[in-house]
Design a protein around this motif. Structure first.
Motif, PDB file in Angstrom:
ATOM      1  N   GLU A 158      98.361  30.641  16.750  1.00  0.00           N
ATOM      2  CA  GLU A 158      97.900  31.112  18.077  1.00  0.00           C
ATOM      3  C   GLU A 158      97.407  32.435  18.019  1.00  0.00           C
ATOM      4  O   GLU A 158      97.933  33.175  17.366  1.00  0.00           O
ATOM      5  N   ALA A 159      96.035  32.678  18.703  1.00  0.00           N
ATOM      6  CA  ALA A 159      95.494  34.126  18.619  1.00  0.00           C
ATOM      7  C   ALA A 159      94.983  34.393  19.851  1.00  0.00           C
ATOM      8  O   ALA A 159      94.646  33.575  20.666  1.00  0.00           O
ATOM      9  N   PRO A 160      94.818  35.497  20.274  1.00  0.00           N
ATOM     10  CA  PRO A 160      94.203  35.968  21.540  1.00  0.00           C
ATOM     11  C   PRO A 160      92.782  35.382  21.609  1.00  0.00           C
ATOM     12  O   PRO A 160      92.015  35.264  20.790  1.00  0.00           O
ATOM     13  N   ALA A 161      92.193  34.966  22.950  1.00  0.00           N
ATOM     14  CA  ALA A 161      90.889  34.704  23.127  1.00  0.00           C
ATOM     15  C   ALA A 161      90.339  35.751  24.120  1.00  0.00           C
ATOM     16  O   ALA A 161      90.808  35.622  25.304  1.00  0.00           O
ATOM     17  N   THR A 162      89.537  36.632  23.633  1.00  0.00           N
ATOM     18  CA  THR A 162      89.115  37.730  24.293  1.00  0.00           C
ATOM     19  C   THR A 162      87.483  37.691  24.262  1.00  0.00           C
ATOM     20  O   THR A 162      87.149  38.579  24.679  1.00  0.00           O
ATOM     21  N   THR A 163      86.986  36.760  24.036  1.00  0.00           N
ATOM     22  CA  THR A 163      85.460  36.589  24.039  1.00  0.00           C
ATOM     23  C   THR A 163      85.061  36.899  25.584  1.00  0.00           C
ATOM     24  O   THR A 163      85.792  36.158  26.642  1.00  0.00           O
ATOM     25  N   ARG A 164      84.108  37.825  25.853  1.00  0.00           N
ATOM     26  CA  ARG A 164      83.509  38.098  27.285  1.00  0.00           C
ATOM     27  C   ARG A 164      82.543  36.930  27.652  1.00  0.00           C
ATOM     28  O   ARG A 164      82.104  36.952  28.740  1.00  0.00           O
ATOM     29  N   ILE A 165      81.892  36.290  26.751  1.00  0.00           N
ATOM     30  CA  ILE A 165      80.720  35.627  26.928  1.00  0.00           C
ATOM     31  C   ILE A 165      80.770  34.023  26.698  1.00  0.00           C
ATOM     32  O   ILE A 165      80.137  33.164  27.369  1.00  0.00           O
ATOM     33  N   ALA A 166      81.568  33.593  25.802  1.00  0.00           N
ATOM     34  CA  ALA A 166      81.499  32.061  25.567  1.00  0.00           C
ATOM     35  C   ALA A 166      82.911  31.505  26.005  1.00  0.00           C
ATOM     36  O   ALA A 166      83.728  31.265  25.178  1.00  0.00           O
ATOM     37  N   VAL A 225      76.138  35.632  20.077  1.00  0.00           N
ATOM     38  CA  VAL A 225      75.902  34.642  20.916  1.00  0.00           C
ATOM     39  C   VAL A 225      74.743  35.117  22.035  1.00  0.00           C
ATOM     40  O   VAL A 225      74.126  34.362  22.482  1.00  0.00           O
ATOM     41  N   ALA A 226      74.980  36.255  22.364  1.00  0.00           N
ATOM     42  CA  ALA A 226      74.017  36.824  23.512  1.00  0.00           C
ATOM     43  C   ALA A 226      72.527  36.783  22.936  1.00  0.00           C
ATOM     44  O   ALA A 226      71.739  36.536  23.755  1.00  0.00           O
ATOM     45  N   ALA A 227      72.315  37.271  21.671  1.00  0.00           N
ATOM     46  CA  ALA A 227      71.124  37.166  20.849  1.00  0.00           C
ATOM     47  C   ALA A 227      70.586  35.566  21.034  1.00  0.00           C
ATOM     48  O   ALA A 227      69.286  35.394  20.972  1.00  0.00           O
ATOM     49  N   ALA A 228      71.639  34.661  20.571  1.00  0.00           N
ATOM     50  CA  ALA A 228      71.020  33.293  20.662  1.00  0.00           C
ATOM     51  C   ALA A 228      70.816  32.875  21.998  1.00  0.00           C
ATOM     52  O   ALA A 228      69.883  32.006  22.110  1.00  0.00           O
ATOM     53  N   MET A 229      71.460  33.214  23.094  1.00  0.00           N
ATOM     54  CA  MET A 229      71.112  32.948  24.238  1.00  0.00           C
ATOM     55  C   MET A 229      69.529  33.261  24.821  1.00  0.00           C
ATOM     56  O   MET A 229      68.868  32.537  25.401  1.00  0.00           O
ATOM     57  N   ARG A 230      69.398  34.501  24.014  1.00  0.00           N
ATOM     58  CA  ARG A 230      68.018  35.053  24.431  1.00  0.00           C
ATOM     59  C   ARG A 230      66.877  34.272  23.919  1.00  0.00           C
ATOM     60  O   ARG A 230      65.842  33.879  24.188  1.00  0.00           O
ATOM     61  N   LEU A 231      67.358  33.904  22.712  1.00  0.00           N
ATOM     62  CA  LEU A 231      66.427  33.110  21.555  1.00  0.00           C
ATOM     63  C   LEU A 231      65.966  31.727  21.959  1.00  0.00           C
ATOM     64  O   LEU A 231      64.910  31.489  22.301  1.00  0.00           O
ATOM     65  N   PHE A 232      67.002  31.074  22.729  1.00  0.00           N
ATOM     66  CA  PHE A 232      67.103  29.909  23.361  1.00  0.00           C
ATOM     67  C   PHE A 232      66.092  30.006  24.556  1.00  0.00           C
ATOM     68  O   PHE A 232      64.915  28.891  24.664  1.00  0.00           O
ATOM     69  N   TYR A 233      66.253  30.913  25.235  1.00  0.00           N
ATOM     70  CA  TYR A 233      65.260  31.049  26.374  1.00  0.00           C
ATOM     71  C   TYR A 233      63.819  31.301  26.094  1.00  0.00           C
ATOM     72  O   TYR A 233      63.036  30.858  26.664  1.00  0.00           O
ATOM     73  N   ALA A 234      63.754  32.324  25.206  1.00  0.00           N
ATOM     74  CA  ALA A 234      62.599  32.653  24.833  1.00  0.00           C
ATOM     75  C   ALA A 234      61.726  31.547  24.153  1.00  0.00           C
ATOM     76  O   ALA A 234      60.423  31.438  24.219  1.00  0.00           O
ATOM     77  N   ALA A 247      71.496  37.349  33.642  1.00  0.00           N
ATOM     78  CA  ALA A 247      70.307  38.419  33.803  1.00  0.00           C
ATOM     79  C   ALA A 247      70.816  39.762  32.897  1.00  0.00           C
ATOM     80  O   ALA A 247      69.820  40.259  32.177  1.00  0.00           O
ATOM     81  N   GLU A 248      72.090  39.976  32.773  1.00  0.00           N
ATOM     82  CA  GLU A 248      72.501  41.085  31.683  1.00  0.00           C
ATOM     83  C   GLU A 248      72.114  40.757  30.289  1.00  0.00           C
ATOM     84  O   GLU A 248      71.616  41.367  29.422  1.00  0.00           O
ATOM     85  N   VAL A 249      72.472  39.396  29.899  1.00  0.00           N
ATOM     86  CA  VAL A 249      72.085  38.991  28.367  1.00  0.00           C
ATOM     87  C   VAL A 249      70.539  39.176  28.276  1.00  0.00           C
ATOM     88  O   VAL A 249      70.137  39.761  27.361  1.00  0.00           O
ATOM     89  N   LEU A 250      69.684  38.653  29.251  1.00  0.00           N
ATOM     90  CA  LEU A 250      68.245  38.712  28.992  1.00  0.00           C
ATOM     91  C   LEU A 250      67.935  40.018  28.892  1.00  0.00           C
ATOM     92  O   LEU A 250      66.853  40.409  28.140  1.00  0.00           O
ATOM     93  N   ALA A 251      68.441  40.840  29.622  1.00  0.00           N
ATOM     94  CA  ALA A 251      68.256  42.375  29.473  1.00  0.00           C
ATOM     95  C   ALA A 251      68.607  43.257  28.434  1.00  0.00           C
ATOM     96  O   ALA A 251      67.936  44.276  28.079  1.00  0.00           O
ATOM     97  N   GLY A 252      69.471  42.537  27.468  1.00  0.00           N
ATOM     98  CA  GLY A 252      69.588  42.930  26.223  1.00  0.00           C
ATOM     99  C   GLY A 252      70.799  43.762  26.395  1.00  0.00           C
ATOM    100  O   GLY A 252      71.435  44.323  25.293  1.00  0.00           O
ATOM    101  N   GLY A 253      71.754  43.788  27.577  1.00  0.00           N
ATOM    102  CA  GLY A 253      72.803  44.724  27.537  1.00  0.00           C
ATOM    103  C   GLY A 253      74.139  43.830  27.134  1.00  0.00           C
ATOM    104  O   GLY A 253      73.997  42.634  26.891  1.00  0.00           O
ATOM    105  N   LYS A 254      75.060  44.689  26.755  1.00  0.00           N
ATOM    106  CA  LYS A 254      76.412  43.692  26.415  1.00  0.00           C
ATOM    107  C   LYS A 254      77.229  43.567  27.760  1.00  0.00           C
ATOM    108  O   LYS A 254      77.272  44.240  28.741  1.00  0.00           O
ATOM    109  N   PRO A 255      77.631  42.119  27.770  1.00  0.00           N
ATOM    110  CA  PRO A 255      78.578  41.742  29.123  1.00  0.00           C
ATOM    111  C   PRO A 255      79.561  42.825  29.248  1.00  0.00           C
ATOM    112  O   PRO A 255      80.338  43.051  28.378  1.00  0.00           O
ATOM    113  N   ALA A 256      79.842  43.043  30.578  1.00  0.00           N
ATOM    114  CA  ALA A 256      81.096  43.896  30.831  1.00  0.00           C
ATOM    115  C   ALA A 256      82.338  43.219  30.396  1.00  0.00           C
ATOM    116  O   ALA A 256      82.301  42.020  30.475  1.00  0.00           O
TER     117      ALA A 256
END
Length: 327
Positions: free
Chosen positions: A225-233, A264-273, A317-326
């Motif tokens: 068992e381990a913490p699940a702290t991903t902010r985006i996935a 993951v955020a970079a991959a989301m941008r690449l999939f879109y582009a 929108a934040e991911v596309l802008a290149g920012g890190k998710p809050a």
């Protein structure tokens, strides 16, 4: 986990009564980025925007045949599994209650309510929501649908049967297929489809580096068992793995790799582009892993499971802008 040809044919019939096969495409710009022939399985094109709908359809079809007296089901989710249950329950005229953790995706919650489910928010993560769903099932006499079950996997297998059969007909199944892992129904379905279709594709499972309980369990052979702290996935936010799923990964996986939220955020941008397709965090994890392992698979046939596109608009929108998710 293995299914007979009749099991798979029945699952295909059940799923295709509700949705057509989803496409698998090659995208030239994406192939340039990865350095090899690349096929994307577009499970973001299902009626609920994710692969999970297949498992809900086969599970509730099985439930109606084997336990016809059940009228109300309950389950826990971060979103896509809950949409799957809501979609299938509506087709069968059943009531559905879905438990989600506090802070869950606003748009996934809205989609589940639109499918007619009763939505309950409880706990800080998926495991807390799942424990609450189990308690409610016991107290109210409801049928609890787990997030990992043979009948769910049987439905998910249909996605990868479609994929392997289509790519075989187009010149050959991929050398490697990257599949995101939450609790493991997607990976299990891919492995079952590989056996059913008789292909030699290696399957690499992908977990979040911020929710790596499955990876630790796969490496050690005991449940961790381990913490699940991903902010985006959020679809990969597993704190406590399932023993049967981990055992299957240990038997069938070429490798398990971990990807960070930034990857993951970079991959989301690449999939879109490169494809103009929307990928949620878990849906883009396969591409994140393929980019991480680009040198290993360059010049080979690569398969990517784009497992879903359900991401809240402000986050995307934040991911596309290149920012890190809050946080």
């Amino acid at each position: 986990m293995r299914f007979s040809p009749d099991d798979v044919d029945a699952a295909l019939a059940t799923v295709r009564a509700a949705l057509p096969p989803t496409p698998q495409y090659r995208w030239p710009l994406l192939e340039q980025a990865l350095g090899g022939e690349t096929w994307v399985k577009h499970e973001n094109h299902t009626p609920v925007g994710a692969f999970k709908v297949r498992g809900g359809l086969t599970y509730l079809d099985w439930l109606r045949r084997t336990q016809p007296g059940v009228r109300h089901v309950i389950s826990a989710t971060r979103g896509n599994h809950g949409q799957s249950i809501g979609f299938a329950a509506r087709r069968h005229g059943l009531q559905a209650t879905i438990v989600v953790p506090h802070g869950n995706s606003v748009e996934k919650n809205a989609a589940m309510r639109a499918l007619g489910v009763e939505l309950i928010e409880h706990g800080d993560d998926f495991q807390a929501a799942a424990d609450h769903a189990a308690a409610l099932a016991e107290a109210q006499g409801l049928h609890r649908i787990p997030s990992f079950h043979r009948e769910l996997v049987r439905g998910v297998t249909t996605a990868y049967v479609e994929f392997f059969e289509a790519t075989k007909a187009a010149g050959g199944a991929p050398d490697v297929l990257f599949v995101p892992i939450g609790l493991g129904s997607g990976f299990s379905g891919a492995a079952a489809a590989r056996a059913h279709c008789g292909v030699a594709t290696r399957i690499v499972g992908v977990v979040s580096a911020h929710a790596d309980a499955c990876l630790q369990s796969w490496r050690s052979g005991v449940l961790v068992e381990a913490p699940a702290t991903t902010r985006i996935a959020d679809g990969m936010a597993c704190r406590l793995p399932v023993a049967d799923s981990v055992a299957l990964m240990r038997a069938e996986a070429e490798d398990l790799v971990a990807v960070t939220d930034d990857e993951v955020a970079a991959a989301m941008r690449l999939f879109y582009a490169t494809t103009h397709n929307l990928a949620e965090g878990a849906g883009a994890a396969s591409l994140a892993a393929a980019l991480q392992q680009r040198g290993r698979w360059a010049g080979r046939r690569i398969g990517l499971a784009l497992t879903g596109g359900n991401v809240d608009a402000p986050l995307f929108a934040e991911v596309l802008a290149g920012g890190k998710p809050a946080a």
